[in-house]
Each structure stands twice: as structure tokens, then as C-alpha cells.
Design an enzyme around this catalytic site. Structure first.
Site, mmCIF file in Angstrom:
data_model
loop_
_atom_site.group_PDB
_atom_site.id
_atom_site.type_symbol
_atom_site.label_atom_id
_atom_site.label_comp_id
_atom_site.label_asym_id
_atom_site.label_seq_id
_atom_site.Cartn_x
_atom_site.Cartn_y
_atom_site.Cartn_z
ATOM 1 N N GLU A 117 14.744 7.747 10.519
ATOM 2 C CA GLU A 117 13.489 8.435 10.193
ATOM 3 C C GLU A 117 12.528 7.434 9.604
ATOM 4 O O GLU A 117 12.927 6.358 9.187
ATOM 5 C CB GLU A 117 13.726 9.491 9.098
ATOM 6 C CG GLU A 117 14.664 10.569 9.474
ATOM 7 C CD GLU A 117 15.055 11.415 8.254
ATOM 8 O OE1 GLU A 117 14.366 11.344 7.219
ATOM 9 O OE2 GLU A 117 16.053 12.129 8.371
ATOM 10 N N LYS A 119 10.204 6.169 6.534
ATOM 11 C CA LYS A 119 10.237 6.307 5.086
ATOM 12 C C LYS A 119 8.806 6.565 4.631
ATOM 13 O O LYS A 119 7.930 5.726 4.821
ATOM 14 C CB LYS A 119 10.774 5.027 4.464
ATOM 15 C CG LYS A 119 10.978 5.131 2.972
ATOM 16 C CD LYS A 119 11.690 3.904 2.478
ATOM 17 C CE LYS A 119 11.960 3.918 0.992
ATOM 18 N NZ LYS A 119 10.937 4.457 0.145
ATOM 19 N N ASP A 121 5.759 7.085 2.083
ATOM 20 C CA ASP A 121 5.457 6.466 0.804
ATOM 21 C C ASP A 121 4.722 7.449 -0.086
ATOM 22 O O ASP A 121 3.501 7.510 -0.093
ATOM 23 C CB ASP A 121 4.608 5.221 1.047
ATOM 24 C CG ASP A 121 4.644 4.303 -0.144
ATOM 25 O OD1 ASP A 121 5.455 4.556 -1.063
ATOM 26 O OD2 ASP A 121 3.865 3.333 -0.164
ATOM 27 N N TYR A 233 12.343 16.326 4.713
ATOM 28 C CA TYR A 233 13.390 15.524 5.337
ATOM 29 C C TYR A 233 14.795 15.960 4.979
ATOM 30 O O TYR A 233 15.751 15.298 5.324
ATOM 31 C CB TYR A 233 13.190 14.029 5.077
ATOM 32 C CG TYR A 233 12.939 13.608 3.640
ATOM 33 C CD1 TYR A 233 13.881 13.830 2.649
ATOM 34 C CD2 TYR A 233 11.749 12.961 3.306
ATOM 35 C CE1 TYR A 233 13.655 13.422 1.352
ATOM 36 C CE2 TYR A 233 11.512 12.540 2.002
ATOM 37 C CZ TYR A 233 12.472 12.779 1.022
ATOM 38 O OH TYR A 233 12.243 12.376 -0.246
ATOM 39 N N LYS A 320 13.133 -1.474 4.011
ATOM 40 C CA LYS A 320 11.692 -1.573 3.746
ATOM 41 C C LYS A 320 11.095 -2.763 4.473
ATOM 42 O O LYS A 320 11.669 -3.851 4.452
ATOM 43 C CB LYS A 320 11.440 -1.705 2.247
ATOM 44 C CG LYS A 320 11.903 -0.444 1.558
ATOM 45 C CD LYS A 320 11.346 -0.039 0.265
ATOM 46 C CE LYS A 320 10.292 -0.630 -0.494
ATOM 47 N NZ LYS A 320 9.828 0.146 -1.606
ATOM 48 N N CYS A 414 -26.013 -14.608 -16.257
ATOM 49 C CA CYS A 414 -25.707 -13.372 -15.540
ATOM 50 C C CYS A 414 -26.370 -13.390 -14.158
ATOM 51 O O CYS A 414 -27.581 -13.620 -14.060
ATOM 52 C CB CYS A 414 -26.210 -12.175 -16.339
ATOM 53 S SG CYS A 414 -26.095 -10.623 -15.441
ATOM 54 N N CYS A 417 -29.322 -10.629 -14.312
ATOM 55 C CA CYS A 417 -30.523 -10.698 -15.147
ATOM 56 C C CYS A 417 -30.792 -12.083 -15.723
ATOM 57 O O CYS A 417 -31.808 -12.288 -16.392
ATOM 58 C CB CYS A 417 -30.443 -9.667 -16.273
ATOM 59 S SG CYS A 417 -29.166 -10.039 -17.482
ATOM 60 N N CYS A 432 -22.016 -10.181 -19.846
ATOM 61 C CA CYS A 432 -23.456 -10.307 -19.976
ATOM 62 C C CYS A 432 -23.844 -9.465 -21.192
ATOM 63 O O CYS A 432 -23.605 -8.262 -21.210
ATOM 64 C CB CYS A 432 -24.157 -9.765 -18.727
ATOM 65 S SG CYS A 432 -25.906 -9.458 -19.007
ATOM 66 N N CYS A 438 -30.152 -5.409 -18.442
ATOM 67 C CA CYS A 438 -29.544 -5.972 -17.232
ATOM 68 C C CYS A 438 -29.475 -4.911 -16.125
ATOM 69 O O CYS A 438 -28.803 -3.890 -16.278
ATOM 70 C CB CYS A 438 -28.143 -6.485 -17.559
ATOM 71 S SG CYS A 438 -27.233 -7.019 -16.105
HETATM 72 S S1 IVH Z 1 16.233 10.846 1.856
HETATM 73 C C1 IVH Z 1 19.701 11.197 -1.080
HETATM 74 N N1 IVH Z 1 14.370 10.417 3.679
HETATM 75 O O1 IVH Z 1 12.359 7.198 -0.593
HETATM 76 C C2 IVH Z 1 18.582 10.606 -0.347
HETATM 77 N N2 IVH Z 1 13.957 9.773 1.427
HETATM 78 O O2 IVH Z 1 13.681 4.921 -1.739
HETATM 79 C C3 IVH Z 1 17.298 11.260 -0.613
HETATM 80 N N3 IVH Z 1 11.759 8.815 1.032
HETATM 81 O O3 IVH Z 1 13.832 8.956 -3.240
HETATM 82 C C4 IVH Z 1 16.146 10.738 0.097
HETATM 83 N N4 IVH Z 1 11.049 8.964 3.102
HETATM 84 O O4 IVH Z 1 11.533 9.750 -2.322
HETATM 85 C C5 IVH Z 1 14.734 10.303 2.381
HETATM 86 N N5 IVH Z 1 12.774 10.101 5.342
HETATM 87 C C6 IVH Z 1 13.140 10.006 4.063
HETATM 88 C C7 IVH Z 1 12.302 9.458 3.079
HETATM 89 C C8 IVH Z 1 12.754 9.356 1.759
HETATM 90 C C9 IVH Z 1 10.754 8.599 1.866
HETATM 91 C C10 IVH Z 1 11.755 8.439 -0.401
HETATM 92 C C11 IVH Z 1 12.456 9.397 -1.319
HETATM 93 C C12 IVH Z 1 13.561 8.588 -1.930
HETATM 94 C C13 IVH Z 1 13.041 7.197 -1.812
HETATM 95 C C14 IVH Z 1 14.161 6.197 -1.831
#
Ligand code: IVH
Length: 673
Positions: A117, A119, A121, A233, A320, A414, A417, A432, A438
Site C-alpha cells: 500500500e 504510506k 503522510d 487502511y 520510506k 535596510c 528604507c 531595521c 519603514c
Molecule cells: S498500518 C500496526 N498502513 O505510518 C500498523 N500505516 O510509520 C499500523 N501509515 O503509525 C499502521 N500509511 O500512522 C499503515 N497504509 C498504511 C499507512 C500507515 C501511513 C502511518 C501510520 C503508522 C505510521 C508508521
């Protein structure tokens, strides 16, 4: 309209609104305009306000927000909310995969299918649905306990307030509850819009900070405005252990959740690596930020057998993507003058592609930063973007230094001015000192005064302020209110209509609260929170203006530095005159009367809460009572007239019973509201 007819229309409106929400957020194919949608919602809110007893906890009207929470109550997660093991190395992903294979083999299992999946942010949250109704939403907190932020989460369009009862019947088991976990984030376009309306110093550095800050706001109507998105998720606590993670994701979609849709089954390591490789570039085109890929073992029934460490499960890992870097040339440095006179060096770069966009500027923070980097004009530099909007210069490539390199000179005067700059002892910045004359500082002050969280004068943009200050029409915020139509209309690109708009917006701003006005004044070190405290401690402006340092320092959160800054501010002739003009313009210089009660249903009643309520946090429930004329007690005494008992009520309830105090449950409490 009689009640029954209203009930019918309310029901119809709710169905209609839910359907459009789904089309808009989940299917991304709206069939009506935003305007039409707002009209439906407005009509619903209007009907519900006429018949408040018809409001239900799943009404889409709750998405508009409006409830104000003083403090969020802390709630215990049903199961700990674990985090994930993170890695930046694809080698470690391979190690993880092999280790998992071994663990599975020990369990006598050959299969090792993974779900990959994206990740997201953002900020992790947990949602609890009881009999299909969203009853609680909480932050992760320390993993064991989080904050109950249900009111704020309800405003998020991608969070269903009620789930299809037919679908969940087989899922929820005896507890009659299911839990959905996911991430709340702000889409890139929504984030840009959010930052656009803010002054540079008030901007969020990245969308994760903005999301975290927004979820903790005490005003849910403001949360509703900021357009958060929830992506699901995890579907937890469901009765059938045999459903795979993929099945659960599909089930979440059927239930009306947004999953982003970019997950994929990976039967082997090559497939995992392909997924990671593919998204390393494709992710820049997504409407939201992803900082990596999450891998989860598809066979949920094995999760428990594989187990977790205290922090993270052994059946999942997060990869990451490394921070994005690029090389470019430092073409020049410009010096910006802030509203408080601070000089900030800004790097102008040879435009270069980085993390999906073109970068031509980056901040250098202050002159110490320039020394630390040892950077000179025309140097080749490495810039990096690591989740922040503005990229940073992280180092110089000295091997590329040529004869054309030049030292960056601290300006002596500055740039706005021409006044000689000063550097107060012990500070890293140059200033300044020409506070009153200014143009850059005046302009900054006016923009701060008009900014969203201050007086919110939307039509007063940067170009217009330039002209108003440049032409000498405006020297301080007070001058804004004596502008006339003709003066504004004669400015470049203005005309009568835009002038009319500005005057309208200025007029509107006279209604802003006292605390916003205090923040708008732009006193050094006085941010929104401090302004609020000041307004509370000094409901009359005169008292604030005359307060000395010692008494100011008694106000919560105000230390000697802030106190000194406030006293100094009010001692200046320039500000005294500004304030005089603002008073003459009719702005509010006193705290508002306490809010009008919603109704008087709790008048003369002192309520004590005990145990855990399902639908309300403790503070939220107290607030509801206060707004209805009642009082709230922390423990039972002869003054207590009513006890509201929730789950797990114990000794306090016993004591109340001994005192013969009337006792009710959550449902009855709701009826009383
Ligand atoms: S699963 C037990 N799936 O990333 C595992 N987390 O670095 C629970 N996050 O705490 C998380 N996308 O806040 C999961 N597709 C995804 C995610 C995800 C972002 C976050 C989540 C987690 C953190 C860990």
C-alpha cells in the site's frame, strides 16, 4: 411546519446529502455543484435547528461543525495502536521479507503473499462504529490512550457517519462494534489553499503539521473549513478471522470508506520491489503526499501467530523513500524585512526540478546559517526537500567553487528604507530599527492585521497594500478605516467595484472579536493563544493598556519577556495613535458578554458525570450542560442534583446513590439536552 413533515424532509435530505458525499469523495464524480450541495446542507441545518430533537448523531449536518471543545478527553484504545517499523533501505525490506518467511515456516505455512500500500503522510486515527453508528474517533496518542476528537472527525467528508446495517451485520460479532483505522491528511491542493490565506510566519511547514494542528482545534467549524481527508487502511475487530487484508480493504470500500485505491497483492519479492520502484516517481502526480510504501502480510489469521514487538507488528514494514535532493547554483541572496523589522536572507536559485516541482527559492533562515553552511554567491549547492514545503540548502559543493564565488555581505542598511541595521546583543538576527517609517514593516503590519486569524479582511492582498502604503494613504492599521471610495478607486487596477468590496470587507471586520483584535495589533510575542489569555484576564482594553509588567506576568502563559514587550508597545506614541483610530472606527475593545445559552433545560441543575459516556467526552458533555444553563460538579455533594452515569461508573456513583441524588443514563441525558 409541523414536526412530522419536517422529519420526513430531514430524512430525505440526509439520504440525498450522504449520496452526494459518497459520489464526491469516494467515487470522485460529483453530480451536483458545490453550491447546490451547500444549499441542501443549509436546508438540513435550518430544519434541525427548528426541531433540535430530530438531530441524530449521524446527521450530515454535524459535518458543518460548530461545537466548541475546551479540552479533549483521553480515551483508551480497544487494542493498542501500534506503529510500524520504518526503513529507508530496500535491503532491509528484503531482510524483513526473508525473516517473515522463516517465521511463517516455523508455523508450518508456505504462503507469504503481501499487500503493498502507499504510506500516507498524515495523522493516524481510530474510529469506532457501534451498530453501524460512528460513536468515537480518537488520535493515536501514546498508542494506549489517545484524545477523543469525534466532533472534529465528524466534519471529514470521507468518514461515513453510519455504515450499511446489512453489510456490518455479519462483521461486528458480539461486541457489536467494529474499528476502522486510517490516516487523516490534507490533500496537496487543500494544503496550498490553507497556506495561501496565511502570512509567511503563520504558514504550516508541511501538511502533516497542518493536519495535526487542525485535528486538535477546539472549534470544529474551523476544522470543517480546512477540508481534511481520511483514508482507511485497517478494518479491525471483525468476527471472521479468515478474511484476508485485501478482502478487508475491499470491504472498507463497500462500506463507503476511501482507501486511495492504490494497493496491490505482491506474490513475491520482485513484485514488492516493482511496486516500490513504480511509485517512487508516480507519487508526485498523486493529489496527496506519500512518503513511502507499507507492506502487510495478507493472511490476517496469521498476524497474531507472528506477533508484535512492543512497538510494531512483525508482519508489516514501512519503506520510506529517501529525501529528495538536487544540485543547483546559488544565483543571489535577497533580504526580506519582516513586520517586526527582522532581516531574513532568502536564496535565489537556478531553477531546478525537485520532488515533482520546480524550485527557485529557498530560505536561509538567518546569517548564522550562512556562516554554518559556508555558502558563497555562485556556489553549487545541494538542496533537499524532506516533507517541508520550502526546500533547504543542506551543503555546498566546494570542489565546484570558482573565481566567481563571492562572500555574502550582511547589508548595512535596510533594503526597504535605508536605515542602518542593528543587531541586539544575544540575538542571531539583524533588525531595521525604523519601526514607524519603514515601508516594508508597515506593509507587513497591515498584512498581519488583515490576515485570516486576525481581522480577516480578505480583499486586502499584498499588491493592494503595496499601493496603499506606497501612496502614503496608509501608515498604520488605523488608517484603513478612514479610506474613502474615491481614494481606493483611483489606485491601479482598482475601480469602483473593487473599492466597494474593500470597504465592505473593512466594515465587516469591525465585528471581529476583542481577542482577534488584540492579536491583529501585532505585538511582538503575542500570538493567538496569548491574545486569548489577555482578553480573558483584561476584559476591558483600558485595563490592559495600563497594566504593568508585574501584573501582566500573572496572566497564564505570559512570562517577563512577553510582559515587557506588551508594556513597551503601549508606551509608543505611534501605537497609541493607531489604537485611537481603531477605537474611533468602532472596533471591539472589550470582551464579549458570555455566550447566550442554547436553552434553559439545565437551569438550577448541578450535574455530576461518572463513568465513560459513549457519545461524548467528559469536557464536551460538561460544555453542553453549561450552555444550557446548568452547572457541573466534579464529585457528589449535597449541592449535586443529577448524576449522569456511563460505563464503568464506580465509587462516585455509590456515593451519589447514598446521598439520594437522581441518576440517569446517557440516553436520558441526551433527551434532556
Ligand atoms: S498500518 C500496526 N498502513 O505510518 C500498523 N500505516 O510509520 C499500523 N501509515 O503509525 C499502521 N500509511 O500512522 C499503515 N497504509 C498504511 C499507512 C500507515 C501511513 C502511518 C501510520 C503508522 C505510521 C508508521
Amino acid at each position: 411546519m409541523e414536526r412530522e413533515k419536517a422529519a420526513g424532509e430531514i430524512k430525505r435530505l440526509r439520504n440525498e446529502i450522504d449520496r452526494h458525499n459518497y459520489l464526491y469523495y469516494v467515487e470522485a464524480r460529483p453530480v451536483i455543484s458545490d453550491f447546490e450541495f451547500d444549499k441542501l446542507l443549509e436546508r438540513l441545518v435550518e430544519l434541525e435547528s427548528r426541531f433540535p430533537d430530530l438531530i441524530t448523531p449521524d446527521s450530515p449536518s454535524l459535518r458543518v461543525g460548530g461545537e466548541v471543545t475546551k479540552e479533549f478527553s483521553s480515551v483508551r484504545h480497544r487494542e493498542p495502536m501500534l506503529s510500524l517499523a520504518n526503513t529507508y533501505s530496500q535491503g532491509e525490506v528484503v531482510d524483513f521479507y526473508k525473516r517473515l518467511g522463516k517465521l511463517l515456516k516455523d508455523e508450518g505455512v508456505e504462503e507469504r503473499e503481501m499487500v503493498a500500500e502507499l504510506k500516507f503522510d498524515g495523522v493516524a486515527v481510530s474510529l469506532i462504529y457501534r451498530d453501524g453508528l460512528l460513536v468515537r474517533g480518537a488520535t493515536r496518542g501514546d498508542g494506549i490512550r489517545g484524545d477523543d476528537i469525534t466532533v472534529n472527525l465528524r466534519t471529514i467528508g470521507t468518514i461515513p457517519l453510519r455504515l450499511d446495517s446489512g453489510l456490518i451485520a455479519g462483521l461486528q460479532g458480539e461486541a457489536r462494534e467494529i474499528e476502522v483505522r486510517g490516516e487523516v491528511f490534507i490533500r496537496k491542493d487543500d494544503f496550498e489553499r490553507l497556506n495561501e490565506g496565511r502570512l509567511e510566519e503563520d504558514r504550516f511547514a508541511n501538511s502533516r503539521n497542518a493536519t495535526a494542528g487542525t485535528l486538535k482545534l477546539q472549534d470544529s467549524a474551523e476544522v470543517a473549513h480546512r477540508s481534511l481527508t481520511f483514508v482507511a487502511y485497517f478494518l479491525k475487530g471483525i468476527a471472521d478471522e479468515n478474511t484476508s487484508h485485501l478482502d478487508r480493504l475491499l470491504m472498507l470500500e463497500k462500506l463507503g470508506f476511501y482507501t486511495g485505491g492504490h494497493y496491490r497483492i505482491c506474490p513475491d519479492l520482485e513484485a514488492v520491489e516493482r511496486f516500490i520502484g513504480e511509485w517512487s516517481e508516480k507519487r508526485w502526480k498523486l493529489p496527496y503526499e506519500t512518503d513511502g510504501v507499507v507492506l502487510k502480510l495478507n493472511a490476517v489469521r496469521l498476524w497474531e501467530r507472528i506477533g508484535s514487538t512492543s512497538k510494531s507488528p512483525r508482519w508489516a514494514i514501512a519503506y520510506k523513500y529517501p529525501a529528495q535532493q538536487a544540485e543547483t547554483e546559488l544565483l543571489g541572496v535577497v533580504f526580506q524585512v519582516g513586520r517586526l523589522g527582522t532581516i531574513t536572507p532568502v536564496a535565489e536559485l537556478q531553477p531546478v526540478r525537485l520532488a515533482g516541482s520546480t524550485v527557485s527559492r529557498s530560505t536561509l533562515h538567518n546569517f548564522d546559517e550562512i556562516d554554518r553552511l559556508g555558502v558563497q554567491l555562485h556556489d553549487r549547492v545541494v538542496i533537499e526537500k524532506s516533507g517541508e514545503v520550502i526546500p533547504k540548502i543542506i551543503r555546498v559543493l566546494p570542489e565546484h567553487r570558482t573565481l566567481f564565488s563571492e562572500r555574502i555581505q550582511v547589508p548595512s542598511i535596510c533594503p526597504s528604507c535605508g536605515t542602518p541595521l542593528v543587531k541586539p546583543a544575544g540575538e542571531v538576527s539583524w533588525y531595521c530599527p525604523n519601526e514607524e517609517g519603514c515601508p516594508a514593516q508597515i506593509k507587513g503590519r497591515i498584512l498581519h492585521f488583515a490576515s485570516r486569524n486576525a481581522m480577516d479582511i480578505r480583499s486586502l492582498g499584498s499588491a493592494l497594500v503595496d499601493q496603499l502604503v506606497g501612496s502614503g494613504l496608509v501608515r498604520d492599521p488605523g488608517d484603513l478605516y478612514s479610506l474613502d471610495l474615491q481614494q481606493i478607486a483611483q489606485l491601479d487596477r482598482m475601480g469602483e467595484k473593487s473599492a466597494q468590496n474593500l470597504l465592505g470587507a473593512l466594515d465587516e471586520s469591525r465585528k471581529r472579536s476583542y481577542e482577534r483584535m488584540l492579536y491583529a495589533l501585532g505585538i511582538r510575542h503575542v500570538g493567538q493563544a496569548t491574545a486569548r489569555e489577555l482578553a480573558r484576564a483584561y476584559p476591558l482594553f483600558d485595563d490592559l493598556q495600563q497594566a504593568d509588567e508585574a501584573s501582566l506576568a500573572l496572566v497564564p502563559d505570559i512570562g517577563p519577556v512577553v510582559a515587557q514587550s506588551i508594556v513597551e508597545y503601549f508606551s509608543r506614541q505611534y501605537w497609541r495613535e493607531t489604537i485611537r483610530k481603531l477605537i474611533d472606527a468602532g472596533l471591539s475593545f472589550r470582551a464579549a458578554e458570555p455566550e447566550k445559552p442554547v436553552n434553559r433545560n439545565f437551569e438550577g441543575i448541578t450535574v455530576m458525570f461518572t463513568g465513560e459516556l459513549e457519545r461524548y467526552g467528559r469536557n464536551q458533555a460538561s460544555e453542553l450542560v453549561l450552555k444550557r444553563g446548568g452547572k457541573v460538579a466534579g464529585s457528589a455533594s449535597r449541592k449535586t442534583t443529577l448524576v449522569v452515569a456511563g460505563k464503568g461508573a464506580g465509587t462516585k456513583l455509590e456515593k451519589a446513590r447514598k446521598l439520594g441524588i437522581k441518576e440517569i443514563g446517557e440516553e436520558e441525558f441526551e433527551t434532556m439536552l
